[in-house]
Structure formats: C-alpha cells, structure tokens
Design a protein around this motif. Structure first.
Motif, PDB file in Angstrom:
ATOM      1  N   ASN A   1       0.821  -1.156  -0.027  1.00 15.89           N
ATOM      2  CA  ASN A   1       0.001   0.035  -0.030  1.00 15.89           C
ATOM      3  C   ASN A   1       0.893   1.258   0.220  1.00 15.89           C
ATOM      4  O   ASN A   1       0.796   2.197   1.125  1.00 15.89           O
ATOM      5  CB  ASN A   1      -0.986   0.231   1.363  1.00 15.89           C
ATOM      6  CG  ASN A   1      -1.939  -1.025   1.287  1.00 15.89           C
ATOM      7  OD1 ASN A   1      -2.410  -1.647   0.134  1.00 15.89           O
ATOM      8  ND2 ASN A   1      -2.506  -1.480   2.359  1.00 15.89           N
ATOM      9  N   MET A   2       1.635   1.450  -0.853  1.00 20.72           N
ATOM     10  CA  MET A   2       2.555   2.489  -1.214  1.00 20.72           C
ATOM     11  C   MET A   2       1.930   3.324  -2.149  1.00 20.72           C
ATOM     12  O   MET A   2       1.913   2.846  -3.410  1.00 20.72           O
ATOM     13  CB  MET A   2       4.109   2.019  -1.414  1.00 20.72           C
ATOM     14  CG  MET A   2       5.030   2.855  -0.695  1.00 20.72           C
ATOM     15  SD  MET A   2       6.415   1.819  -0.955  1.00 20.72           S
ATOM     16  CE  MET A   2       7.577   2.909  -0.215  1.00 20.72           C
ATOM     17  N   LYS A   3       2.071   4.658  -1.833  1.00 20.99           N
ATOM     18  CA  LYS A   3       1.515   5.618  -2.944  1.00 20.99           C
ATOM     19  C   LYS A   3       2.689   6.429  -3.413  1.00 20.99           C
ATOM     20  O   LYS A   3       3.440   7.154  -2.393  1.00 20.99           O
ATOM     21  CB  LYS A   3       0.531   6.552  -2.418  1.00 20.99           C
ATOM     22  CG  LYS A   3      -0.140   7.429  -3.546  1.00 20.99           C
ATOM     23  CD  LYS A   3      -1.009   8.275  -2.990  1.00 20.99           C
ATOM     24  CE  LYS A   3      -1.621   9.132  -4.210  1.00 20.99           C
ATOM     25  NZ  LYS A   3      -2.642  10.009  -3.671  1.00 20.99           N
ATOM     26  N   LEU A   4       3.062   6.207  -4.525  1.00 20.93           N
ATOM     27  CA  LEU A   4       4.437   7.023  -5.086  1.00 20.93           C
ATOM     28  C   LEU A   4       3.911   8.552  -5.376  1.00 20.93           C
ATOM     29  O   LEU A   4       2.559   8.683  -5.749  1.00 20.93           O
ATOM     30  CB  LEU A   4       5.119   6.292  -6.419  1.00 20.93           C
ATOM     31  CG  LEU A   4       5.247   4.852  -6.045  1.00 20.93           C
ATOM     32  CD1 LEU A   4       5.842   4.235  -7.268  1.00 20.93           C
ATOM     33  CD2 LEU A   4       6.446   4.926  -4.951  1.00 20.93           C
ATOM     34  N   GLY A   5       4.694   9.351  -5.788  1.00 22.26           N
ATOM     35  CA  GLY A   5       4.342  10.780  -6.102  1.00 22.26           C
ATOM     36  C   GLY A   5       3.700  10.725  -7.438  1.00 22.26           C
ATOM     37  O   GLY A   5       4.000  10.167  -8.409  1.00 22.26           O
ATOM     38  N   GLY A   6       2.831  11.810  -7.539  1.00 20.88           N
ATOM     39  CA  GLY A   6       2.049  11.988  -8.863  1.00 20.88           C
ATOM     40  C   GLY A   6       2.443  13.258  -9.393  1.00 20.88           C
ATOM     41  O   GLY A   6       3.118  14.260  -8.749  1.00 20.88           O
ATOM     42  N   LEU A   7       1.506  13.470 -10.504  1.00 17.94           N
ATOM     43  CA  LEU A   7       1.751  14.578 -11.170  1.00 17.94           C
ATOM     44  C   LEU A   7       0.878  15.911 -10.655  1.00 17.94           C
ATOM     45  O   LEU A   7       0.994  17.125 -10.628  1.00 17.94           O
ATOM     46  CB  LEU A   7       1.313  14.675 -12.738  1.00 17.94           C
ATOM     47  CG  LEU A   7       2.589  13.799 -13.441  1.00 17.94           C
ATOM     48  CD1 LEU A   7       1.909  13.796 -14.690  1.00 17.94           C
ATOM     49  CD2 LEU A   7       3.788  14.753 -13.110  1.00 17.94           C
ATOM     50  N   GLY A   8      -0.242  15.438 -10.012  1.00 23.68           N
ATOM     51  CA  GLY A   8      -1.216  16.337  -9.290  1.00 23.68           C
ATOM     52  C   GLY A   8      -1.026  16.717  -8.112  1.00 23.68           C
ATOM     53  O   GLY A   8      -0.128  15.897  -7.254  1.00 23.68           O
ATOM     54  N   PRO A   9      -1.973  17.756  -7.249  1.00 23.85           N
ATOM     55  CA  PRO A   9      -1.657  17.888  -5.938  1.00 23.85           C
ATOM     56  C   PRO A   9      -2.209  16.980  -4.980  1.00 23.85           C
ATOM     57  O   PRO A   9      -3.021  16.303  -5.304  1.00 23.85           O
ATOM     58  CB  PRO A   9      -2.572  19.260  -5.758  1.00 23.85           C
ATOM     59  CG  PRO A   9      -3.348  19.054  -6.932  1.00 23.85           C
ATOM     60  CD  PRO A   9      -2.738  18.457  -8.193  1.00 23.85           C
ATOM     61  N   ASP A  10      -1.438  17.133  -3.700  1.00 19.68           N
ATOM     62  CA  ASP A  10      -1.817  15.963  -2.756  1.00 19.68           C
ATOM     63  C   ASP A  10      -3.248  16.499  -2.088  1.00 19.68           C
ATOM     64  O   ASP A  10      -2.855  17.176  -1.210  1.00 19.68           O
ATOM     65  CB  ASP A  10      -1.000  15.471  -2.071  1.00 19.68           C
ATOM     66  CG  ASP A  10      -1.073  14.257  -0.999  1.00 19.68           C
ATOM     67  OD1 ASP A  10      -2.117  13.789  -0.987  1.00 19.68           O
ATOM     68  OD2 ASP A  10      -0.169  14.042  -0.379  1.00 19.68           O
ATOM     69  N   TYR A  11      -4.189  16.220  -2.133  1.00 17.38           N
ATOM     70  CA  TYR A  11      -5.504  16.845  -1.354  1.00 17.38           C
ATOM     71  C   TYR A  11      -5.624  16.556   0.184  1.00 17.38           C
ATOM     72  O   TYR A  11      -5.849  17.529   0.815  1.00 17.38           O
ATOM     73  CB  TYR A  11      -6.732  16.810  -2.159  1.00 17.38           C
ATOM     74  CG  TYR A  11      -6.933  17.210  -3.511  1.00 17.38           C
ATOM     75  CD1 TYR A  11      -6.995  18.683  -3.533  1.00 17.38           C
ATOM     76  CD2 TYR A  11      -6.679  16.453  -4.753  1.00 17.38           C
ATOM     77  CE1 TYR A  11      -7.024  19.070  -4.896  1.00 17.38           C
ATOM     78  CE2 TYR A  11      -7.039  17.185  -5.856  1.00 17.38           C
ATOM     79  CZ  TYR A  11      -7.144  18.675  -6.101  1.00 17.38           C
ATOM     80  OH  TYR A  11      -7.108  18.987  -7.329  1.00 17.38           O
ATOM     81  N   GLU A  12      -5.230  15.430   0.130  1.00 16.23           N
ATOM     82  CA  GLU A  12      -5.134  14.973   1.828  1.00 16.23           C
ATOM     83  C   GLU A  12      -4.169  15.680   2.310  1.00 16.23           C
ATOM     84  O   GLU A  12      -4.391  15.959   3.518  1.00 16.23           O
ATOM     85  CB  GLU A  12      -4.919  13.343   1.819  1.00 16.23           C
ATOM     86  CG  GLU A  12      -6.107  12.499   1.201  1.00 16.23           C
ATOM     87  CD  GLU A  12      -5.807  11.124   1.411  1.00 16.23           C
ATOM     88  OE1 GLU A  12      -4.976  10.913   2.070  1.00 16.23           O
ATOM     89  OE2 GLU A  12      -6.361  10.433   0.455  1.00 16.23           O
ATOM     90  N   ALA A  13      -2.868  15.936   1.948  1.00 13.21           N
ATOM     91  CA  ALA A  13      -1.844  16.688   2.704  1.00 13.21           C
ATOM     92  C   ALA A  13      -2.425  18.147   2.936  1.00 13.21           C
ATOM     93  O   ALA A  13      -2.033  18.974   3.998  1.00 13.21           O
ATOM     94  CB  ALA A  13      -0.707  16.586   2.118  1.00 13.21           C
ATOM     95  N   ILE A  14      -2.969  18.710   1.928  1.00 13.19           N
ATOM     96  CA  ILE A  14      -3.264  19.952   1.913  1.00 13.19           C
ATOM     97  C   ILE A  14      -4.605  20.335   3.001  1.00 13.19           C
ATOM     98  O   ILE A  14      -4.451  21.152   3.569  1.00 13.19           O
ATOM     99  CB  ILE A  14      -3.741  20.517   0.447  1.00 13.19           C
ATOM    100  CG1 ILE A  14      -2.625  20.666  -0.470  1.00 13.19           C
ATOM    101  CG2 ILE A  14      -4.511  21.816   0.551  1.00 13.19           C
ATOM    102  CD1 ILE A  14      -2.976  20.878  -1.919  1.00 13.19           C
ATOM    103  N   LYS A  15      -5.482  19.365   2.931  1.00 20.12           N
ATOM    104  CA  LYS A  15      -6.408  19.383   3.892  1.00 20.12           C
ATOM    105  C   LYS A  15      -5.896  19.221   5.408  1.00 20.12           C
ATOM    106  O   LYS A  15      -6.370  19.974   6.302  1.00 20.12           O
ATOM    107  CB  LYS A  15      -7.552  18.363   3.695  1.00 20.12           C
ATOM    108  CG  LYS A  15      -8.286  18.395   2.575  1.00 20.12           C
ATOM    109  CD  LYS A  15      -9.358  17.338   2.377  1.00 20.12           C
ATOM    110  CE  LYS A  15     -10.073  17.508   1.060  1.00 20.12           C
ATOM    111  NZ  LYS A  15     -10.960  16.241   0.900  1.00 20.12           N
ATOM    112  N   GLU A  16      -5.089  18.399   5.710  1.00 18.78           N
ATOM    113  CA  GLU A  16      -4.318  18.372   7.078  1.00 18.78           C
ATOM    114  C   GLU A  16      -3.491  19.721   7.402  1.00 18.78           C
ATOM    115  O   GLU A  16      -3.864  20.079   8.559  1.00 18.78           O
ATOM    116  CB  GLU A  16      -3.509  17.141   7.090  1.00 18.78           C
ATOM    117  CG  GLU A  16      -3.998  15.724   6.744  1.00 18.78           C
ATOM    118  CD  GLU A  16      -2.985  14.722   6.882  1.00 18.78           C
ATOM    119  OE1 GLU A  16      -1.559  15.066   7.048  1.00 18.78           O
ATOM    120  OE2 GLU A  16      -3.510  13.530   6.645  1.00 18.78           O
ATOM    121  N   LYS A  17      -2.889  20.213   6.557  1.00 20.70           N
ATOM    122  CA  LYS A  17      -2.189  21.395   6.748  1.00 20.70           C
ATOM    123  C   LYS A  17      -3.257  22.642   7.076  1.00 20.70           C
ATOM    124  O   LYS A  17      -3.043  23.588   7.982  1.00 20.70           O
ATOM    125  CB  LYS A  17      -1.365  21.903   5.662  1.00 20.70           C
ATOM    126  CG  LYS A  17      -0.097  20.893   5.562  1.00 20.70           C
ATOM    127  CD  LYS A  17       0.903  21.606   4.202  1.00 20.70           C
ATOM    128  CE  LYS A  17       2.100  20.642   4.251  1.00 20.70           C
ATOM    129  NZ  LYS A  17       2.869  21.246   3.193  1.00 20.70           N
TER     130      LYS A  17
END
Length: 124
Positions: A1-17
């Motif tokens: 269950n590893m998520k590698l970096g993608g081209l779009g924004p990471d919405y989950e990290a933005i919501k946490e911040k």
C-alpha cells in the motif's frame, strides 16, 4: 500500500495543513481574548515613581545654585595695544599661534631618535 508521487496536488496533505492552521488561528484568538480581559483588570502603574523627600530637596537646591558664565572670546584692550592680536578665521574665531619652524624641526628630530631607539630594542 505505497503511494508514489504523482503529477497532481496531494489533496489529503493540503487538508491536513489547512486544518492545522485553522486550529492554530482559533487557539491564538482564544489566548488573545483571555489576555485582553486580564489586562483590563490589572491596574495601571503610575507613570512617574514617587520621588523621595531627600531627592526632592536635592533637585530644588540644584535649581537654585548659580551656573558658571560661558566664556565669550573677545579681544581685550591690552592685547590690541600690545599688538598680540590673533588672526581671525572666516567664522570669527581666533586662530592659535603657530610654533616656529625651527622648534617643529627640532621636535621632529628628537622623535625620530626615540623611534630609532625603539626599533633598535625591537619594541616596535
């Protein structure tokens, strides 16, 4: 269950911040309101501390003693009669007497000897 970096924004990290920043702002508002309420309750200190009686007497005495008069450079009548008038600078002040060239030359020679003696002793 590893998520590698993608081209779009990471919405989950933005919501946490965003949630963390919102909590920080809310906490700062609460602290600010609490401090404002406590500051109003605290009595203000007097602007000037009370001066002791002996200090007050000393200040009054200092006001009463006469001040020395300032020296105003004016040519006295005796200097004018004796011909010891100093040349005047453009701003009106008198210039100091210039020592003779011979005295300056002898002083220069003495100082040269002193410096040579220091160099001989390896002090300089």
């Amino acid at each position: 269950n590893m998520k590698l970096g993608g081209l779009g924004p990471d919405y989950e990290a933005i919501k946490e911040k965003k949630q963390k920043l919102k909590q920080q702002k809310e906490y700062s508002k609460q602290i600010n309101e609490y401090n404002m309420k406590n500051i109003i309750v605290v009595q203000r200190l007097p602007a000037k501390p009370q001066v002791s009686e002996s200090r007050q007497k000393a200040l009054e005495y200092a006001k009463k003693i006469p001040r020395p008069k300032t020296f105003i450079a004016r040519q006295s009548e005796q200097e004018v009669k004796q011909g010891k008038v100093l040349p005047q600078a453009p701003n009106g002040s008198s210039l100091p007497q210039i020592p003779s060239l011979e005295s300056l030359w002898s002083r220069h020679e003495k100082e040269k000897e002193v410096v040579a003696a220091f160099k001989a002793l390896h002090i300089l």
